[in-house]
Design a protein around this motif. Structure first.
Motif, mmCIF file in Angstrom:
data_model
loop_
_atom_site.group_PDB
_atom_site.id
_atom_site.type_symbol
_atom_site.label_atom_id
_atom_site.label_comp_id
_atom_site.label_asym_id
_atom_site.label_seq_id
_atom_site.Cartn_x
_atom_site.Cartn_y
_atom_site.Cartn_z
ATOM 1 N N THR A 1 86.832 34.156 36.114
ATOM 2 C CA THR A 1 86.617 32.957 36.505
ATOM 3 C C THR A 1 86.687 32.436 37.879
ATOM 4 O OG1 THR A 1 86.685 30.527 35.656
ATOM 5 C CG2 THR A 1 88.490 32.012 35.682
ATOM 6 N N VAL B 1 91.931 30.465 33.659
ATOM 7 C CA VAL B 1 90.814 30.730 32.746
ATOM 8 C C VAL B 1 90.760 29.450 31.423
ATOM 9 C CG1 VAL B 1 90.150 32.190 30.689
ATOM 10 C CG2 VAL B 1 91.259 33.266 32.877
ATOM 11 N N THR C 1 77.369 33.027 32.887
ATOM 12 C CA THR C 1 78.115 33.295 34.104
ATOM 13 C C THR C 1 77.854 32.788 35.296
ATOM 14 O OG1 THR C 1 78.803 35.424 33.109
ATOM 15 C CG2 THR C 1 79.327 35.251 35.340
ATOM 16 N N GLU D 1 83.695 32.745 30.881
ATOM 17 C CA GLU D 1 84.394 32.280 29.592
ATOM 18 C C GLU D 1 83.232 32.197 28.421
ATOM 19 O OE1 GLU D 1 87.054 30.446 32.702
ATOM 20 O OE2 GLU D 1 84.856 30.841 32.467
ATOM 21 N N PHE E 1 81.703 31.991 41.759
ATOM 22 C CA PHE E 1 82.191 33.110 41.156
ATOM 23 C C PHE E 1 81.670 34.490 41.758
ATOM 24 C CE2 PHE E 1 81.570 36.340 37.653
ATOM 25 C CZ PHE E 1 82.725 36.222 37.233
ATOM 26 N N GLY F 1 81.814 31.334 35.726
ATOM 27 C CA GLY F 1 83.043 32.047 35.210
ATOM 28 C C GLY F 1 82.245 32.872 34.021
#
Length: 309
Positions: free
Chosen positions: A90, A95, A215, A222, A3, A220
């Motif tokens: 992401t 996503v 994260t 999300e 990421f 990511g």
């Protein structure tokens, strides 16, 4: 590491970051500067908040600017940094909305449970405030605009800035700490800080820290997006008070005198580790040391589809 390495897919010139950060954070920075130069204005603002009746129109007006700032962030990522918006969301091909909703419902359920327990234990601290029409409007505003507000904060801090610091300092832990501290300090003008003191920064910085860990470990944003949206919707819709940052016609009004107690820090020291454990088991997180303390380097191959020419 995938990421944070997303930043290498575009233009990493210092001026691109400077322009983006300066413009997207301008409203927040101006508020900080004004209130540092004229602290009496901050006292006036707090007094007006305590005396003013909650208004859905005011709540809506406070949230609308976040939509424009989010659009600006997207424009700068695509036009200045020459990469796709997905790269600050992401490292996956698309996503993962299932992750968003999973985190949302986990934290929403915990929030409802906490409020229910506290209401049961201290019913005199709350006033029932159900006003059908106003509440329906509040719910609609919250569902539509609070995720926009929280998405701006998450994509700016856990996406854009964390990736920038990763590129600059080459260490994921440095990126995590810097974004968490800045995130916490930018909440310093919240009325909760005036009422409870700067020790409440433990909560704000701790929240930034756990969102950053989500994260980094999950490659990511999300989970952080869903968690943060749930947190703010619960705060706006279920419980409000005349000294909290959200002034709304929530279901319950907290009329207790604000004070520091264990419940203030329960999320940071108990619930956040619990949620981390749940997510780690759900998504099979491994390599904690590498992802949280590793060195960020440019990947050997970049996916050209993520670069905008």
């Amino acid at each position: 590491m995938k990421f944070l390495q997303q930043a290498y897919k575009g233009n990493n010139a210092w001026w691109a970051y400077l322009i983006t950060i300066a413009i997207v954070t301008f409203p927040f920075l101006m508020n900080v500067i004004i209130y540092l130069l004229f602290p009496e204005l901050l006292d006036i603002m707090y007094q007006e908040m305590e005396q003013k009746e909650p208004s859905n129109l005011d709540f809506f007006a406070n949230l609308v600017p976040f939509l424009f700032l989010l659009v600006l962030l997207f424009l700068f990522v695509t036009k200045l940094h020459k990469r796709k918006i997905k790269t600050i969301i992401t490292s996956r091909k698309t996503v993962d909305w299932n992750r968003f909703f999973y985190a949302f419902f986990i934290w929403f359920a915990i929030g409802v449970l906490l409020i229910g327990v506290d209401y049961y234990m201290s019913p005199t601290d709350y006033v029932w405030n159900f006003k059908p029409i106003k509440f329906l409007v509040l719910v609609l505003i919250s569902i539509v605009f609070l995720p926009i507000q929280t998405s701006l904060e998450e994509l700016l801090f856990r996406g854009y800035l964390m990736q920038a610091f990763g590129v600059w300092f080459k260490k994921s832990f440095v990126a995590l700490i810097l974004t968490s501290v800045i995130f916490g300090l930018l909440h310093g003008l919240n009325p909760e800080v005036e009422k409870l003191g700067w020790i409440i920064m433990i909560y704000y910085i701790g929240t930034g820290l756990v969102l950053g860990i989500f994260t980094l470990m999950d490659e990511g944003t999300e989970l952080a997006l869903g968690f943060h949206a749930a947190n703010n919707i619960v705060a706006a819709v279920l419980v409000s008070s005349n000294w909290a940052v959200f002034q709304t016609d929530a279901l319950l009004i907290d009329v207790s005198e604000p004070s520091l107690n264990f419940l203030m820090f329960l999320p940071v020291f108990v619930l956040y580790p619990l949620v981390l454990f749940i997510f780690s088991k759900k998504y099979g997180w491994t390599n904690w040391n590498e992802k949280l303390f590793g060195t960020i380097s440019q990947p050997v191959e970049l996916n050209e589809e993520e670069i905008i020419i």
